[in-house]
Design a protein around this motif. Structure first.
Motif, PDB file in Angstrom:
ATOM      1  N   VAL A  96       0.813  -0.751   0.382  1.00  0.00           N
ATOM      2  CA  VAL A  96       0.131  -0.172   0.103  1.00  0.00           C
ATOM      3  C   VAL A  96       0.858   1.778   0.019  1.00  0.00           C
ATOM      4  O   VAL A  96       0.081   2.175  -0.598  1.00  0.00           O
ATOM      5  N   ALA A  97       1.991   0.992   0.755  1.00  0.00           N
ATOM      6  CA  ALA A  97       2.795   2.425   1.309  1.00  0.00           C
ATOM      7  C   ALA A  97       3.502   2.962  -0.817  1.00  0.00           C
ATOM      8  O   ALA A  97       3.542   3.864  -0.642  1.00  0.00           O
ATOM      9  N   ALA A  98       3.707   2.043  -1.129  1.00  0.00           N
ATOM     10  CA  ALA A  98       4.160   1.403  -2.610  1.00  0.00           C
ATOM     11  C   ALA A  98       3.067   2.658  -3.443  1.00  0.00           C
ATOM     12  O   ALA A  98       3.509   3.530  -4.387  1.00  0.00           O
ATOM     13  N   GLN A  99       2.111   1.717  -3.382  1.00  0.00           N
ATOM     14  CA  GLN A  99       0.860   1.815  -4.487  1.00  0.00           C
ATOM     15  C   GLN A  99       0.729   3.182  -4.371  1.00  0.00           C
ATOM     16  O   GLN A  99       0.348   4.070  -5.485  1.00  0.00           O
ATOM     17  N   TYR A 100      -0.267   3.911  -3.189  1.00  0.00           N
ATOM     18  CA  TYR A 100      -0.537   5.180  -2.962  1.00  0.00           C
ATOM     19  C   TYR A 100       0.489   6.194  -2.306  1.00  0.00           C
ATOM     20  O   TYR A 100       0.052   6.782  -1.797  1.00  0.00           O
ATOM     21  N   PRO A 107       4.764  11.509   6.968  1.00  0.00           N
ATOM     22  CA  PRO A 107       4.809  10.210   7.090  1.00  0.00           C
ATOM     23  C   PRO A 107       3.466   9.673   7.841  1.00  0.00           C
ATOM     24  O   PRO A 107       1.981  10.053   7.644  1.00  0.00           O
ATOM     25  N   TYR A 108       3.406   8.191   6.614  1.00  0.00           N
ATOM     26  CA  TYR A 108       1.965   7.109   6.767  1.00  0.00           C
ATOM     27  C   TYR A 108       2.023   6.124   7.953  1.00  0.00           C
ATOM     28  O   TYR A 108       2.366   5.735   8.218  1.00  0.00           O
ATOM     29  N   ARG A 109       0.591   6.976   9.052  1.00  0.00           N
ATOM     30  CA  ARG A 109       0.326   6.041   9.805  1.00  0.00           C
ATOM     31  C   ARG A 109      -0.499   4.659  10.092  1.00  0.00           C
ATOM     32  O   ARG A 109      -1.849   5.888   9.758  1.00  0.00           O
ATOM     33  N   ARG A 110      -0.763   3.998  10.128  1.00  0.00           N
ATOM     34  CA  ARG A 110      -1.661   3.523   9.865  1.00  0.00           C
ATOM     35  C   ARG A 110      -2.176   2.000  11.175  1.00  0.00           C
ATOM     36  O   ARG A 110      -1.283   1.609  11.452  1.00  0.00           O
ATOM     37  N   ASP A 134      -1.933  -4.245  14.221  1.00  0.00           N
ATOM     38  CA  ASP A 134      -0.756  -3.978  13.944  1.00  0.00           C
ATOM     39  C   ASP A 134      -1.084  -2.853  13.706  1.00  0.00           C
ATOM     40  O   ASP A 134      -1.975  -1.559  13.853  1.00  0.00           O
ATOM     41  N   ALA A 135       0.303  -1.091  14.455  1.00  0.00           N
ATOM     42  CA  ALA A 135       0.239   0.208  13.973  1.00  0.00           C
ATOM     43  C   ALA A 135       1.531   0.211  13.497  1.00  0.00           C
ATOM     44  O   ALA A 135       2.008  -0.517  14.015  1.00  0.00           O
ATOM     45  N   ASP A 136       1.818   0.647  12.663  1.00  0.00           N
ATOM     46  CA  ASP A 136       2.889   1.438  11.928  1.00  0.00           C
ATOM     47  C   ASP A 136       3.198   2.749  11.533  1.00  0.00           C
ATOM     48  O   ASP A 136       2.079   3.314  11.229  1.00  0.00           O
ATOM     49  N   THR A 137       4.241   2.916  11.170  1.00  0.00           N
ATOM     50  CA  THR A 137       4.321   4.476  10.708  1.00  0.00           C
ATOM     51  C   THR A 137       5.537   4.699   9.248  1.00  0.00           C
ATOM     52  O   THR A 137       6.872   3.865  10.151  1.00  0.00           O
ATOM     53  N   VAL A 138       5.654   4.511   8.610  1.00  0.00           N
ATOM     54  CA  VAL A 138       6.067   4.786   7.522  1.00  0.00           C
ATOM     55  C   VAL A 138       6.628   6.120   7.181  1.00  0.00           C
ATOM     56  O   VAL A 138       5.173   7.152   6.882  1.00  0.00           O
ATOM     57  N   GLY A 139       7.768   5.995   7.085  1.00  0.00           N
ATOM     58  CA  GLY A 139       8.450   7.449   5.846  1.00  0.00           C
ATOM     59  C   GLY A 139       9.088   8.224   7.499  1.00  0.00           C
ATOM     60  O   GLY A 139       9.182   9.320   7.352  1.00  0.00           O
ATOM     61  N   VAL A 364      12.987   3.318   2.222  1.00  0.00           N
ATOM     62  CA  VAL A 364      11.707   4.535   2.858  1.00  0.00           C
ATOM     63  C   VAL A 364      11.502   3.809   4.768  1.00  0.00           C
ATOM     64  O   VAL A 364      11.621   2.658   4.663  1.00  0.00           O
ATOM     65  N   PRO A 365      12.068   4.697   5.519  1.00  0.00           N
ATOM     66  CA  PRO A 365      11.742   4.171   7.389  1.00  0.00           C
ATOM     67  C   PRO A 365      10.776   3.798   7.479  1.00  0.00           C
ATOM     68  O   PRO A 365       9.902   4.301   7.040  1.00  0.00           O
ATOM     69  N   ALA A 366      10.565   2.424   8.331  1.00  0.00           N
ATOM     70  CA  ALA A 366       9.331   2.369   8.991  1.00  0.00           C
ATOM     71  C   ALA A 366       9.855   1.393  10.884  1.00  0.00           C
ATOM     72  O   ALA A 366      10.513   0.582  10.156  1.00  0.00           O
ATOM     73  N   THR A 367       8.588   1.450  11.615  1.00  0.00           N
ATOM     74  CA  THR A 367       8.870   0.459  11.919  1.00  0.00           C
ATOM     75  C   THR A 367       7.007   0.472  13.207  1.00  0.00           C
ATOM     76  O   THR A 367       6.628   1.326  12.119  1.00  0.00           O
ATOM     77  N   GLY A 368       7.096  -0.394  13.509  1.00  0.00           N
ATOM     78  CA  GLY A 368       6.132  -0.566  13.965  1.00  0.00           C
ATOM     79  C   GLY A 368       5.523  -1.629  14.740  1.00  0.00           C
ATOM     80  O   GLY A 368       6.439  -2.371  15.138  1.00  0.00           O
TER      81      GLY A 368
END
Lengths: 505, 505
Positions: A96-100, A107-110, A134-139, A364-368
Motif C-alpha cells: 500500500v505504501a508503494a502503491q499510493y 509519514p503514513y501512520r496506519r 498492527d500499527a506502523d509509521t511509514v516514512g 523508506v524508513p518504517a517501524t511498527g
C-alpha cells in the motif's frame, strides 16, 4: 447382492488447523480489538483494511520460478497470476505504501486488524488462521517513532487489562547485535552488496539461533554446560553426545557476556553493551539509538517498570534493520500439565527500512508493532480476567401455540426497552425443553404465561440465575412454586424484568 | 553491450477485483456493523465466527471429480484436500450446525459478519471480496421465526440510519410461486424424488427468469408488448425479432395476473394470490404462511409501511424452500450519468430447510437474512447521511530537533486527556511540510513552539479549521499573525486545545 447406498454425504468438519469461535469468544476478541483500536486512534493512527488476498509477487516471500510457491502461505494460480492469503499485515502495508505513495501523507501512520493465514503444521493452540493487530509509521526515520510505538504498546496492553507490573516491553537494536557479531565472528554486515550481506548474515543468524537455543538451557545445564554446548558439545545424562555450535571459548564467552549484560537499570545495560560491541561502528550507532529511545520514554514516564533495554531480544524476522521490541507477560500461568510457567511474548515489532524499497527502489524508513490478540486473550483468560460469561437473552416461553402474537408482543416490549430477549422458537410441545434451552443459553430470566395467567392479565417471571440448579429436572408446577418466581401484571413485565436484571448486576 | 539491469521489482498492486479501504471507509463500515450487531444481539442471536477457509466439500457448490473446482470460488489443493474461501456465511453455518449438532442449543440463533469471496468477473463497484452481515435461526420450523427475521431486518435498517419510509421489506413465499407454476405450467414440484423436482424446477425457474426479465420491460413496451414477449415474441423498433418465452396466451395472462396482484393492502394481495394459485395445495400452504407472518408482524406494529407481501420477490438462490424476503431502499439516487434511479435491494433472505440435511441426512428447518453492508454504506453515502469526514489528530510540530522530548511531552498530555494527537515524525527541516502534513491529515489544530516560546514557557495554538484555506502557502510568520492563532502558557495547552475542539463541535 449389493447394498443400497444413499448419496455420499460431505463431512461437516473445519479444515485441518482451522477452528470456529462461538459467542463470547467472538465478542471478547472484538472488545479487545476495539480497545486497542481506541489507543491506536488516540495516537493519531488511521485505519487501513486491505483484502485477504494479495499477489504472491507483492507478498514477496517466494521465488517466482517455483512451480507451487506455497511454502508458508496458502497460494493458488488464478488466470496465470499466483495469488495468496496474506501471512501478516506488514507485507500488505508495504504494498500500500508503494502503491499510493503519491497520495498518502508522509509519514503514513496506519493501524490494521484482522486475520492472517499461515500454511504451517497445526499444533495444540496453533492455528492456521489467527488475528493480528498492527500499527506502523511509514516514512519516519527518527527513533522518536520507535519510542512512540513502545509507549503505545504499553498503553494498549494496559487498556485491555494487563496491569502494570504484569508485563514488560523489552527493547533491543539489531545494529547492536550486528556489532556483537562483528566482534564475535569477525563478520561485517555493512558491505556494499546487500545480497552478500544477507547471505552472510543468514549464516551468522543461523549460528545465532543455535546459540540462543543453547542459552535457553542455562537453567538446566549451568554456565559450564552452556559453554560446552556453544563450543565442542557435551554428553547428556544418557551419555549421548549433543553437538556443539562450534564457537571458540572466547567467542562463546563474548556471546554469554552480551546476552547477560542486562543490568539493574538502562544506564548499566548501556555501559555493558558498549563493552560488548567493542570498536564496531554499527554497534555504537545502535547503542546511541537505544539511549535516545530510553531517554525519550523516561521523559514521558515510561520508565523501566514498563519498558527496558534487553539484549536478549532478537525477534525472528530477517527484515528488521534497527530497534526491535517485544512485549512479554511476566506473570506465571499453569500449563496443560499444571506446571507453572511464564506466559511469554504477546507482541513484537521493530524497524524495517527496506520493505517498501522492494517495490520502489527507494528506501523508506518504517517501524511498527504487531499484537497477537489471540495469545493476549488466552493470557487474560488464564489470569481469570476475561469475562466470558456472556448473558443470554430473556426467554419468553410458549405455553399456547395459538397465542404466538401475545408472546412476540412481550419480547417486542422487552427489546424496545433495550433488554435482550427472544421467544422460544423450537417445538413448544415439551415445556421442559424450553427451560433446558433457556439454561443452555445462559438466560437470566424466563417468562411464562399459560391460559390462566392470560385470562388474569398476568405473567410469571422466573429468575433463572437463582433457580439454575433445579432447572434441569423441574416441571412447570415445581417451577411456579419456587420463591425465585414472581407473578406480575402484563403491563409491569418490563419493569419487573429490569428489576431482576439490575439485582444481578 | 548489454544494459545493466537492477533486480526486477514486484508490482505494487492489489489483485484484480480487490481493493483497499482507508480511514473513514473502514471506521464507517465498522460503526455500521456494530449497530447491526447490537440489534442482532438484542434479538437474542449469538456471535459465530468461522474461518475464511472451508473444505470445498463442506461448501458444497461443486462436483468432487472436476480437476479444478474453482467456478465461483477461490479454491486450491492442499495435501490432497481441496480448500476454498467461503462465498457466503450460510454455507459455513450449515457446516457448523451439523458439526456441533449435539452441543448447540436448539434452536440455534447466530449472527455472523465478515468478508466473503467470489471468483467472478469484477466490474465497476463489484469486488471479489465484500462484507456480509447475517443472522439465522436454525432448528425452528415455525413461521414466527421468519416473521422475527423480517422485524429484525426492519430494526437493523433503521438502526443504521435508513429512515422509515425510505425502505420496504417485501415478503413472498416460494411455495406460492410453486403453486402458480403448478397452475401455469402444470408442473408439480412435490414429487418424492428431490433430484427430479430440482431438475424440473430448474427448467421452470429458467423459464421464470425469462418471464421476469420480460415483466421488467413493462414500462417500455406496455401490457401488449409483454404479452407478445411472453408468448411468440415481437419486433423491436429496428425491426429485429426478439424471441418470445413460448407461453400460451392464457399462461402469459396467469403470470401477469400473479406478478401484478400486489394490492393496496396485504388482505387484498392475499385474496388475489389465492385466485392465482388455484387448486394447488402447496400454493395454499404458502399463502397461509404469508398470512401468519403478516398478522404476527402487524400485531407488533410492523405494518405495511415497513413490511409488505409482494409476489414479485423471487430471490435467486435455489435453496430457499418457503418464505423469502428482500429489503429495498425506495428513495432515488443519481447514477453515474446523473440520472435518477431506485437504489434497489440491500438485504435478502428466506427459509432454507435442506442445507444442513446435506451433512446429516436429517432435515433441519432454518431461516435467515443477509445484509449487504457495502451496498448499504453506498446508499447512505449517496443520501449524504454518512459522516466520512473523520477528524485528524492534533499535530504537535517540531521546530527544534533537540527538544523532541518536550514535543512528545505535549502529545503525551493531550493523549492522556483523551485527545487524539501526535508529534510530527517526518523530517522537520521544512516547516511548510509539517503544515501540509497537518492539512492532509485533516488536523483540527497544530501546536507550535520555537526557541523563543520555549524560553517564555508558552505555545502557539493554531486553529486549522479556521485557517485551512491559507495553510498551503503560509510561512511560519504569516501563520503566527492569523487571528485563529493563540498563544497560551504551556500548562494551559490541554485546556486551550479542548476549548477549540469544543467550539468546532
Amino acid at each position: 447382492m449389493a447394498k443400497t447406498k444413499g448419496p455420499r454425504r460431505p463431512k461437516a468438519e473445519t479444515p485441518k488447523g482451522f477452528r470456529d469461535y462461538f459467542g463470547s469468544e467472538v465478542t471478547a476478541r472484538k472488545a479487545m480489538l476495539d480497545k486497542i483500536a481506541g489507543v491506536y486512534h488516540r495516537y493519531g493512527f488511521d485505519a487501513l483494511e486491505t483484502s485477504a488476498v494479495e499477489t504472491v509477487e507483492a507478498l514477496g516471500k517466494f521465488l517466482p520460478d517455483v512451480d507451487r510457491p506455497n511454502e508458508g502461505v496458502f497460494a493458488w494460480e488464478e488466470d496465470s497470476d499466483w495469488l495468496a492469503l496474506r501471512y501478516d499485515l506488514t507485507a500488505p502495508l508495504a504494498r500500500v505504501a508503494a502503491q499510493y505513495r503519491n497520495d498518502l501523507p508522509t509519514p503514513y501512520r496506519r493501524y490494521a486488524m484482522g486475520p492472517v493465514w499461515r500454511n504451517e503444521k497445526p499444533g495444540p493452540g496453533r492455528f492456521r488462521q489467527f488475528y493480528q493487530c498492527d500499527a506502523d509509521t511509514v516514512g519516519a526515520a527518527s527513533v522518536a517513532a520507535d519510542a512512540e510505538i513502545c509507549a503505545m504498546l504499553s498503553d494498549a496492553l494496559e487498556a485491555v487489562g494487563i496491569e502494570r507490573g504484569d508485563y514488560v516491553i523489552r527493547v533491543n537494536n539489531r545494529k547492536v547485535l550486528n556489532g556483537v557479531l562483528v566482534k564475535v565472528f569477525g563478520f561485517d554486515p555493512s558491505s556494499n552488496n546487500i545480497d552478500d550481506d544477507i547471505a552472510a548474515l543468514r549464516t551468522t543468524l543461523e549460528k545465532r539461533d543455535a546459540i540462543l537455543r543453547t542459552i535457553d538451557k542455562f537453567d538446566k545445564v549451568g554456565a559450564r554446560g552452556v559453554l560446552e554446548l556453544l563450543t565442542i558439545g557435551r554428553k547428556d545424562q544418557s551419555g549421548a553426545l549433543i553437538d556443539g555450535v562450534g564457537l571458540t571459548d572466547s567467542q562463546a564467552q563474548a556471546v554469554i557476556d552480551f546476552l547477560t549484560c542486562r543490568g539493574a537499570n538502562n544506564a548499566i545495560t548501556i555501559k555493558r553493551l558498549t563493552e560488548s560491541v567493542g570498536e564496531s561502528g554499527i554497534g555504537a550507532e545502535g547503542i546511541a539509538e537505544l539511549e535516545d529511545i530510553a531517554s525519550l520514554l523516561e521523559a514521558q514516564g515510561y520508565g523501566p517498570d514498563r519498558i527496558i533495554i534487553d539484549p536478549t531480544v532478537v525477534r525472528g524476522l530477517g527484515y528488521y534493520t534497527g530497534p526491535v521490541f517485544e512485549a512479554e507477560l511476566t506473570f506465571e500461568i499453569l500449563d496443560e500439565k499444571g506446571r507453572p510457567r511464564q506466559f511469554g511474548s504477546v507482541a513484537g515489532g521493530g524497524r524495517y527500512d527496506d520493505l517498501v524499497k522492494r517495490f520502489t527502489g527507494q528506501s523508506v524508513p518504517a517501524t511498527g508493532v504487531s499484537i497477537g490478540v489471540d495469545r493476549l486473550l488466552a493470557a487474560l483468560a488464564a489470569k481469570g480476567r476475561l469475562d466470558t460469561t456472556a448473558q443470554g437473552p430473556v426467554v419468553v416461553t410458549v405455553m399456547d401455540r395459538d397465542r404466538m402474537a401475545d408472546y412476540m408482543g412481550m419480547v417486542n416490549d422487552l427489546r424496545a426497552a433495550g433488554i435482550r430477549a427472544e421467544m422460544y422458537l423450537g417445538n413448544p410441545k415439551n415445556f421442559g425443553n424450553q427451560l433446558k434451552y433457556a439454561d443452555k443459553r445462559g438466560s437470566p430470566i424466563a417468562i411464562i404465561q399459560g391460559g390462566d395467567e392470560a385470562a388474569k392479565g398476568v405473567v410469571q417471571i422466573k429468575d433463572l440465575i437463582l433457580g439454575a440448579k433445579i432447572a434441569q429436572q423441574a416441571t412447570v408446577e415445581e417451577w411456579k412454586s419456587q420463591p425465585a418466581q414472581v407473578e406480575v401484571g402484563r403491563d409491569d413485565l418490563v419493569r419487573a424484568v429490569r428489576d431482576i436484571l439490575d439485582r444481578h448486576g
